[in-house]
Design a protein around this motif. Structure first.
Motif, short mmCIF file in Angstrom:
data_model
loop_
_atom_site.label_atom_id
_atom_site.label_comp_id
_atom_site.label_asym_id
_atom_site.label_seq_id
_atom_site.Cartn_x
_atom_site.Cartn_y
_atom_site.Cartn_z
N SER A 32 -13.16 16.12 -1.51
CA SER A 32 -13.90 17.28 -1.97
C SER A 32 -12.95 18.22 -2.71
N ALA A 33 -13.51 19.25 -3.33
CA ALA A 33 -12.68 20.20 -4.09
C ALA A 33 -11.72 20.91 -3.17
N ASP A 34 -10.46 20.98 -3.57
CA ASP A 34 -9.45 21.72 -2.81
C ASP A 34 -9.40 23.15 -3.32
N VAL A 35 -9.23 24.06 -2.39
CA VAL A 35 -9.12 25.46 -2.77
C VAL A 35 -7.65 25.77 -3.03
N LEU A 36 -7.33 26.18 -4.26
CA LEU A 36 -5.96 26.50 -4.62
C LEU A 36 -5.75 28.01 -4.51
N GLU A 56 0.83 -1.20 0.00
CA GLU A 56 0.00 0.00 0.00
C GLU A 56 0.87 1.26 0.00
N PHE A 57 1.94 1.23 0.76
CA PHE A 57 2.86 2.37 0.80
C PHE A 57 3.46 2.61 -0.58
N GLY A 58 3.94 1.54 -1.22
CA GLY A 58 4.54 1.69 -2.54
C GLY A 58 3.56 2.23 -3.56
N ALA A 59 2.31 1.73 -3.52
CA ALA A 59 1.29 2.23 -4.45
C ALA A 59 1.00 3.70 -4.19
N SER A 60 1.02 4.10 -2.94
CA SER A 60 0.78 5.51 -2.59
C SER A 60 1.89 6.40 -3.12
N MET A 61 3.14 5.95 -2.96
CA MET A 61 4.26 6.75 -3.46
C MET A 61 4.24 6.84 -4.98
N ASP A 62 3.84 5.76 -5.65
CA ASP A 62 3.73 5.81 -7.11
C ASP A 62 2.68 6.83 -7.54
N ALA A 63 1.57 6.87 -6.80
CA ALA A 63 0.51 7.83 -7.14
C ALA A 63 0.98 9.26 -6.96
N LEU A 64 1.74 9.53 -5.89
CA LEU A 64 2.23 10.89 -5.65
C LEU A 64 3.28 11.29 -6.67
N ILE A 98 -5.47 16.83 -7.97
CA ILE A 98 -5.34 16.65 -6.52
C ILE A 98 -6.47 15.77 -5.99
N ARG A 99 -7.68 16.05 -6.42
CA ARG A 99 -8.82 15.25 -5.96
C ARG A 99 -8.72 13.81 -6.45
N ALA A 100 -8.34 13.63 -7.71
CA ALA A 100 -8.22 12.28 -8.25
C ALA A 100 -7.15 11.47 -7.52
N THR A 101 -6.00 12.10 -7.24
CA THR A 101 -4.92 11.40 -6.56
C THR A 101 -5.30 11.11 -5.11
N THR A 102 -5.97 12.05 -4.44
CA THR A 102 -6.42 11.79 -3.08
C THR A 102 -7.42 10.64 -3.06
N ASN A 103 -8.30 10.59 -4.04
CA ASN A 103 -9.24 9.45 -4.13
C ASN A 103 -8.48 8.14 -4.31
N ARG A 104 -7.39 8.18 -5.07
CA ARG A 104 -6.58 6.98 -5.25
C ARG A 104 -5.95 6.56 -3.91
N LEU A 105 -5.47 7.51 -3.13
CA LEU A 105 -4.91 7.18 -1.82
C LEU A 105 -5.99 6.59 -0.91
N ILE A 106 -7.18 7.16 -0.95
CA ILE A 106 -8.29 6.64 -0.15
C ILE A 106 -8.58 5.19 -0.53
N GLU A 107 -8.59 4.91 -1.82
CA GLU A 107 -8.84 3.55 -2.30
C GLU A 107 -7.73 2.60 -1.87
N ILE A 108 -6.48 3.03 -2.00
CA ILE A 108 -5.35 2.17 -1.62
C ILE A 108 -5.44 1.76 -0.15
#
Length: 495
Positions: A311-315, A229-237, A293-303
């Protein structure tokens, strides 16, 4: 090896409404049991497979009913060996005093099944004020099974020194009880997965010798799962950083009027009205990053086998976050130089105020003085090798974006499943300093990576180059937050 030697049973017990089922959900990554803010929600002990190995080893986690009137319970259990005591425990209490009967089932589970007891306490209380701990420890002493005290409800993650001081306070409070083998922090809402490996190491130390070989394999399987899970998270980032680094947005054709509007913006005298081409390009770039950012955070949540969506991040759309790759005409550069009376340092300041970030080498020493305003445009285009005007994220922003990505990773890695669906919250203030401590020393290496963006930016190559930096930064960060936890092994395995 016998079947019994291949099985490790952990009984999770506590006073009622301290958070056993919530912690069980976090450890099992599954919505087991029922979670409500009420006493005695769990009525019967329930077994759940926590880890299994190909060799047939199995670790069970038992979620048990909460303990209620502990002093009365201790007296009743002492009498449970005679027929009248059995009748009161198994029949009368079941119908006349259901919560008390449920508490008895928790104790029976420990007596009949547990290899190690995980005793959960509410760390929000002062140990001296937790009156239920004494009688319940007496019951555990009477049963004689080894116990590990887990501190729950500690609040948001805290610096290591604070956490260790809290553990020491509880360790001193239960020191007289010989069944207690360790005291650890494992908050159901805010634990980090590396703390689970510390728990398994403590379990291994508390087990009888006959079961330690199985525990060694079980702990290795648990670690392998978490490291995957850690490796998959680092790949996503790393992939997200590479996409942001390569992303750029062409500027709309401006014409003379648009150039004058840009000039007015740079000098701070722009009239109110429509956004400039550069501002529109910056907004489109930021919108894509926000979606990523939202798509990658969703990927981390799934992992991490959580539920919910980001939710939408304010940039913060600050001009300083953008580097402008613009094919400046020599005429425009000369005009800018004239308007600031040939003061090249003033020109640089005005350009920066408008969001134009030139390479530092072009703004220092004799290079700047030799080029002049028109030469600055030629030097910039020559250095960048651009064929069109475009905006992209600056190196400084990408460094900060790595820090932001690590903070988001920590937020997901600490999010207990028992909290329900993912919800973004403010991170503990000290995290920011810890992240800066691991990112800042890597700035030179990151600068070399960002240099690979020149010309045709290959996101795949950039991702490969970023992988080691992201992985190394995250490992160092976890080590700073939980010293020794990432490398925790089974006490008997030594692997």
């Amino acid at each position: 090896m016998s079947d019994d030697a291949r099985q490790v049973n952990l009984s999770l017990i506590s006073h009622t409404n301290v958070g056993k089922t919530t912690l069980a959900r976090t450890l099992l990554a599954s919505n087991v049991g029922e979670v409500r803010d009420a006493p005695h929600v769990t009525a019967l002990a329930e077994a759940h497979a926590m880890i299994e190995t190909p060799e047939g080893d199995l670790m069970r986690l038992w979620d048990t009913p909460g303990l209620g009137d502990s002093a009365r319970l201790a007296q009743r259990l002492k009498a449970s060996g005679n027929p009248i005591g059995w009748f009161l425990s198994e029949v009368w209490d079941r119908w006349r005093d259901r919560p008390f009967w449920s508490s008895q089932q928790a104790i029976r589970n420990v007596r009949d099944h547990a290899d190690v007891v995980l005793y959960l306490v509410n760390a929000a209380e002062d140990p001296a004020d937790a009156g239920y701990v004494g009688p319940e420890m007496q019951i555990l002493e009477w049963i004689g099974k080894p116990a590990i005290v887990l501190l729950n409800q500690v609040g948001e993650p805290r610096p290591p020194a604070v956490e260790q001081a809290e553990e020491a306070r509880w360790r001193a409070h239960v020191a007289r009880h010989t069944v207690v083998r360790d005291v650890l922090t494992l908050d159901a809402f805010a634990r980090c997965w590396v703390q689970e490996m510390v728990l398994l190491r403590a379990v291994g130390a508390a087990l009888p010798d006959a079961k330690r070989e199985a525990l060694s394999r079980l702990a290795a399987a648990w670690r392998a799962r978490r490291m995957t899970e850690f490796g998959a998270s680092m790949d996503a980032l790393a992939a997200q950083l590479a996409r942001a680094a390569c992303d750029r947005e062409p500027l709309d054709e401006q014409g003379v009027r648009g150039q004058l509007r840009e000039l007015g913006t740079a000098l701070g005298i722009a009239p109110a009205g429509a956004a400039t081409p550069k501002e529109r390009a910056m907004a489109r770039l930021a919108e894509r990053l926000d979606a990523d950012i939202r798509a990658t955070t969703n990927r981390l949540i799934e992992i991490h086998r959580l539920e919910g969506r980001a939710s939408a991040d304010v940039l913060a759309r600050l001009a300083g976050d953008f580097a402008l790759e613009e094919r400046l005409s020599e005429g425009k550069a000369a005009m800018l130089g004239g308007l600031v009376s040939g003061a090249l340092t003033g020109l640089a300041a005005d350009l920066a105020a408008g969001g134009l970030t030139f390479g530092a080498g072009l703004l220092t020493g004799g290079v700047l003085g030799a080029l002049g305003a028109a030469g600055l445009a030629r030097g910039y285009n020559l250095v960048r090798g651009t064929t069109e005007s475009a905006v992209r994220w600056s190196d400084e922003f990408l460094d900060a974006f790595l820090a932001s990505a690590l903070l988001r990773y920590l937020a997901v890695a600490h999010y207990g499943r028992g909290r329900g669906e993912w919800a973004r919250s403010e991170h503990p203030p000290f995290w920011k300093d810890e992240v800066a401590a691991v990112v800042n020393p890597r700035r030179a290496a990151l600068t070399a990576v960002w240099a690979g963006r020149s010309g045709e930016c290959d996101a795949a190559k950039l991702e490969a180059a970023l992988g080691g930096e992201v992985d190394g930064a995250a490992r160092e960060l976890l080590e700073r937050l939980y010293p020794g936890a990432l490398e925790a092994r089974s006490a008997s395995a030594g692997q």
